[in-house]
Write an enzyme that holds these catalytic residues in place. Structure first.
Site, PDB file in Angstrom:
ATOM      1  N   GLU A 176       0.794  -1.228   0.000  1.00 26.68           N
ATOM      2  CA  GLU A 176       0.000   0.000   0.000  1.00 26.68           C
ATOM      3  C   GLU A 176       0.832   1.286   0.000  1.00 26.68           C
ATOM      4  OE1 GLU A 176      -2.921  -0.302   3.127  1.00 26.68           O
ATOM      5  OE2 GLU A 176      -3.966  -1.928   2.126  1.00 26.68           O
ATOM      6  N   GLU A 364      -5.868  -8.194  -0.123  1.00 27.08           N
ATOM      7  CA  GLU A 364      -6.592  -7.872   1.115  1.00 27.08           C
ATOM      8  C   GLU A 364      -8.028  -7.519   0.782  1.00 27.08           C
ATOM      9  OE1 GLU A 364      -4.989  -4.869   3.750  1.00 27.08           O
ATOM     10  OE2 GLU A 364      -2.953  -5.641   3.493  1.00 27.08           O
TER      11      GLU A 364
HETATM   12  O1  IFM Z   1      -4.898  -3.467   8.741  1.00 24.15           O
HETATM   13  C1  IFM Z   1      -4.734  -2.843   7.509  1.00 24.15           C
HETATM   14  C2  IFM Z   1      -3.530  -3.417   6.783  1.00 24.15           C
HETATM   15  O2  IFM Z   1      -2.381  -3.315   7.527  1.00 24.15           O
HETATM   16  C3  IFM Z   1      -3.323  -2.685   5.485  1.00 24.15           C
HETATM   17  N1  IFM Z   1      -4.529  -2.626   4.713  1.00 24.15           N
HETATM   18  C4  IFM Z   1      -5.745  -2.225   5.360  1.00 24.15           C
HETATM   19  C5  IFM Z   1      -5.950  -3.019   6.627  1.00 24.15           C
HETATM   20  C6  IFM Z   1      -7.243  -2.565   7.322  1.00 24.15           C
HETATM   21  O3  IFM Z   1      -7.195  -1.217   7.645  1.00 24.15           O
END
Ligand code: IFM
Length: 454
Positions: A176, A364
């Site tokens: 990210e 994710e």
């Molecule tokens: O927990 C985070 C993760 O570390 C990175 N992406 C989003 C998730 C939820 O906020």
């Protein structure tokens, strides 16, 4: 706001997905391991969280889920769930407490055992090299604003991959970049908590450069299946006012197009560059060819949408103010609207406009929910409904020809949710943060049923 849907089972089936489609779960080092164990060095998250006002109750990752001590039973639970793959991260500060120079052998040994533990349980190891815990010693010399960090990152990547690479299925460089840069250097919400146009303009170039230097170094070692993980929000204007349309387009450029542009076209989008260029590191153009070198897959993190309108911007501000508004959809505990259609849209948009036939993975997706153990049970039916709706969008994209290969649920277990501390529970497995007891939630059991091979 309408209530979240409750749903006792998935409506999709395993057999709806291609035979070789991979289901996995995802975590990250600082969020689960416990940074006080095993000779881990200090990271900027340790000091950011110790500074009042940054993290709820100044909570931190010192203990987290104590996964450092519970990793074997955690992997047992993961195996029992029936997923084929595990997306985990190594902590830079654990492997190299000062960020460069000396290696903490105990840290590398831990990851070595962890990877072997995955393989012996039939879980394919999918490594992310940077999920946000920058060693404090590197933060001291400017962190992601300092071009040298890109070289140090490549050195760290080499050290990890030399030790683990022969057993890894995939390697992602950075998780990210939007969060690492904008959220942390412009919004000030994550470590190092800066709010500065020059800081973000530098970081937004040095982070992709670090990715590129690591990819070059790992390719030279012969490592395969190299990628990066970007986060996306479905972004649209709150209304049809020209100012809202303009603000939405700029937000979308910053969030969704900047890193894609650099990585897949070798150029940053002109509308965003207009604001950042005056502050970017000298000679940045010369890095673009390396930044856009081919990679083997792209990871996509998706949670929600954003409805944007324009704020009031004083003439001396470096960027117009963009406001994210709340829409009418049900929201998760993060206050994020549930908008599964955004995932389907983005998968198609990304592959049509940037990645073509390159394999994609949802690295994710998941939700924070008000989960509690009642009589030994966590009845998180909202999460089942959330995942089901997003699985359907993934299926829809595959049917339209998007080369989507994998889906990792965030997260395997409840963990340290950064600035929001331990309040936000994203796990398929509930964690009691005092006793460290794990309790698989209803979503875990239902996912297990979905994954059972017939
Ligand atoms: O927990 C985070 C993760 O570390 C990175 N992406 C989003 C998730 C939820 O906020």
């Amino acid at each position: 706001m309408p209530a979240l849907a409750r749903q006792a089972d998935f409506t999709v089936k395993r057999s709806d997905f291609p035979k070789d489609f991979i289901f996995g779960t995802s975590t990250s080092a600082y969020q689960i391991e416990g940074s006080s164990f095993g000779g881990c060095g200090s990271s900027h998250w340790d000091t950011f969280s110790a500074t009042s006002g940054n993290v709820v109750r100044c909570e931190n990752g010192a203990l987290a889920c104590a996964h450092y001590n519970h990793w074997e039973s955690d992997l047992d639970l993961m195996k029992d769930l029936g997923v084929e793959a595990y997306r985990f991260s190594t902590s830079w500060a654990r492997v190299m407490p000062e960020g460069r120079g000396a290696v903490n052998q105990e840290g590398l040994d831990f990851y070595d055992r962890l990877v072997d533990g995955m393989l012996s349980r039939g879980l394919a190891p999918n490594l992310t090299l940077y999920h946000w815990e920058l060693p404090s010693a590197l933060s001291d010399i400017g962190g992601w604003r300092n071009r040298d960090i890109a070289d140090y990152f490549a050195d760290y990547a080499e050290i990890v991959v030399k030790r683990l690479g022969d057993r890894l299925s995939t390697v992602a460089t950075i998780n990210e970049p939007w969060c690492v840069t904008w959220y942390s250097h412009f919004h000030g919400a994550h470590a190092p908590g800066m709010r500065d146009i020059r800081a973000v303009s530098r970081a937004a170039h040095i982070v992709p450069l670090a990715h590129a230097k690591a990819v070059s170094a790992l390719r030279a070692l012969g490592q395969k299946d190299l990628g990066i993980v970007l986060n996306f929000e479905h972004t649209s204007a709150l209304d049809d006012k020209p100012s809202s349309l303009e603000a939405a387009s700029l937000t979308e450029g910053i969030y969704n197009r900047w890193f894609l542009g650099g990585l897949f076209k070798g150029e940053y989008p002109a509308d965003v560059l207009h604001y950042l260029e005056p502050h970017m590191p000298k000679g940045w153009h010369a890095d673009m060819e390396q930044i856009a070198q081919p990679i083997d897959w792209l990871g996509i993190n998706y949670y929600t949408r954003s409805l944007v309108s324009a704020g009031k911007t004083d003439p001396d501000c470096a960027l117009p103010e963009m406001i994210g508004n709340k829409g009418p959809l049900p929201r998760t505990e993060m206050d994020w609207e549930v908008y599964p259609e955004g995932l389907g849209y983005l998968l198609e948009w990304i592959s049509n406009n940037y990645t073509g036939t390159l394999p994609l993975a949802i690295t994710e997706n998941g939700m924070a929910n008000k989960d509690a153990v009642v009589d030994g049970v966590v009845d998180d039916q909202e999460r089942i409904a959330y995942l089901d709706a997003h699985f359907k969008q993934a299926l829809g994209a595959i049917e339209k020809g998007v080369p989507l290969r994998a889906y990792f649920v965030w997260s395997f277990m409840d963990n340290f949710e950064w600035a929001l501390g331990y309040d936000k529970r994203f796990g398929l497995v509930h964690v009691d943060f005092e006793s460290f007891k794990r309790t698989p939630k209803a979503s875990y059991h239902v996912l297990k049923k979905l994954l059972e091979k017939s």
